[in-house]
Design an enzyme around this catalytic site. Structure first.
Site: not given
Length: 450
Positions: A64, A66, A144
């Protein structure tokens, strides 16, 4: 190893030029590059961000990609006809290229500046909506873990590190950005993500990041069960399930996510532990080989100990065997679904796998042939093989059924006893100890009418 977490109010920017890092555009999807270039050509800042940058720097191949930008979701949508806007909690743009989706997020701010655009809603310390736009520096602080807060700049192919992520990659440690208790209260699922990422990357977790787990673990019960289902799939069906399971146990988080599993293992059943770990290892091997895996089998493995024990307790109280297994499955699945929303199509398969286990001990001709034809036979048989550590009888039973499947239908049928009381001398008969384990009394024959 230094376990202190940087909590600077102002991130210290470190720019790593192209010649000093290992990211190559050859390893970035063409769809992601098209999004990055178009945003950049339209005058917006455009960065690859998060796990893709982390994994590329570690030499991996991300699945993936982003993108982070200073363009708002509506501005992104105007640039791409193949774009849809999603989400209330986090407003995002999805740019769709066939089966591939590039997620584009606007830089998120702290919401502390006057005139900040967007909205943030916090309930009891938990962020329920976060759509305040900000700068890239603020965006880095909102992420995070430090290893997830690095940005690949498409304008000059450099990597921007605002919080010390490159150092953590070298140290192979996960450190949170900000104060751990605050960050976990904002989103309790971050505790699970710490365990999952540590398992996936082979990293340790900063002691400051693990310290609040016992106190704040109960907050996971407040997370959406559907979200915890997705997180469970990422942990256990992505090729590093065994490591994730061990990390959850090591961190003390298993009891908050799978309480029935934790209870059963706490009883000290080493055969059950062997079953769980072998099941996870087999799943990891299938993922590595590119074979299909199903959540149903995995959850059947994780919850087996509690289901088996509850069923045996019911049978000891005089319940019919079929009813006992049905009630045990209903009870354990019902409790688990309050934590992790396992879809019914999976729980149905789980219940079938469990309910078929006693039927492997019934080796009469009709019952064997009927079981072999059952649509869940293969999954139930694989599960039986995992149970080999339970007893020598179960191990022998697995070997018998493995042999039975290899026989021609007519040969197997001829070798099987028609009634339960006979047939132990036949080639295909089950081991006597296994066959007797759940032997039922032969029904009395009805007298023929005169």
């Amino acid at each position: 190893m230094n376990s202190e977490t940087r909590n600077d109010a102002r991130p210290a920017l470190r720019i790593i030029p192209r010649e000093q890092h290992t990211i190559s555009r050859k390893n970035i999807s063409k769809a992601a590059l098209r999004v990055l270039y178009r945003l950049n050509e339209a005058g917006y800042d455009a960065f690859l961000v998060g796990g893709a940058v982390r994994d590329l720097l570690l030499g991996g191949r991300p699945k993936d990609f982003d993108v982070a930008t200073n363009a708002t979701p509506d501005e992104v949508k105007k640039l791409f006809r193949n774009c849809r806007l999603i989400g209330r909690r986090f407003r995002l743009a999805h740019v769709v290229f066939g089966p591939e989706i590039i997620e584009v997020a606007t830089f998120r701010g702290t919401g502390e500046e006057e005139g900040a655009e967007g909205e943030r809603h916090i309930v009891d310390g938990r962020i329920v909506r976060d759509n305040v736009w900000g700068t890239i520096e603020e965006d880095a602080l909102r992420r995070d873990f430090r290893v997830n807060a690095m940005y690949y700049d498409i304008s000059d192919f450099s990597v921007r590190d605002y919080v010390g992520g490159m150092q953590d990659l070298q140290d192979r440690v996960l450190r949170l950005i900000g104060e751990p208790v605050t960050r976990y209260r904002e989103d309790p699922v971050r505790m699970l993500r710490a365990a999952r990422l540590a398992a996936k990357l082979g990293f340790s977790i900063d002691t400051a990041a693990t310290a609040p787990f016992e106190e704040l673990g109960p907050l996971l019960a407040e997370a959406a069960p559907a979200r915890l289902f997705d997180e469970s799939l990422k942990m256990f069906l992505s090729g590093h399930g065994l490591k994730s399971f061990r990390m959850l146990e090591q961190c003390g988080l298993l009891k908050f996510l799978f309480p029935a599993t934790a209870r059963a293992l706490k009883r000290g059943d080493e055969a059950l532990r062997a079953l769980v770990e072998q099941g996870l290892a087999n799943t990891d091997a299938r993922v590595a080989e590119g074979k299909s895996v199903t959540p149903a089998f995995l959850f059947a493995v994780l919850l087996w100990g509690e289901v088996r024990d509850v069923a045996q307790q019911q049978i000891a109280r005089g319940k019919d065997g079929n009813e006992a297994w049905a009630r045990a499955a209903l009870q354990v699945v019902g409790e688990q679904c309050q934590r992790v929303a396992i879809p019914r199509r999976f729980t149905f398969t789980m219940e079938e796998i469990w309910s078929l286990q006693p039927r492997f001990e019934q080796v009469q001709r009709k019952k064997v042939l009927r079981l072999l034809a059952h649509p869940r036979f293969r999954a139930a048989f694989d599960f039986l093989l995992l149970r080999a550590h339970e007893s020598p009888a179960i191990r022998e039973l697995g070997l018998w059924w493995d042999h039975a499947q290899q026989l021609p239908h007519d040969t197997l049928a001829a070798a099987l006893p028609v009634h339960e009381s006979g047939g132990n001398d036949h080639e295909a008969s089950a081991p006597a100890s296994a066959a007797r384990k759940r032997r039922r009394r032969k029904p009395a024959t009805k007298s023929k009418p005169a």
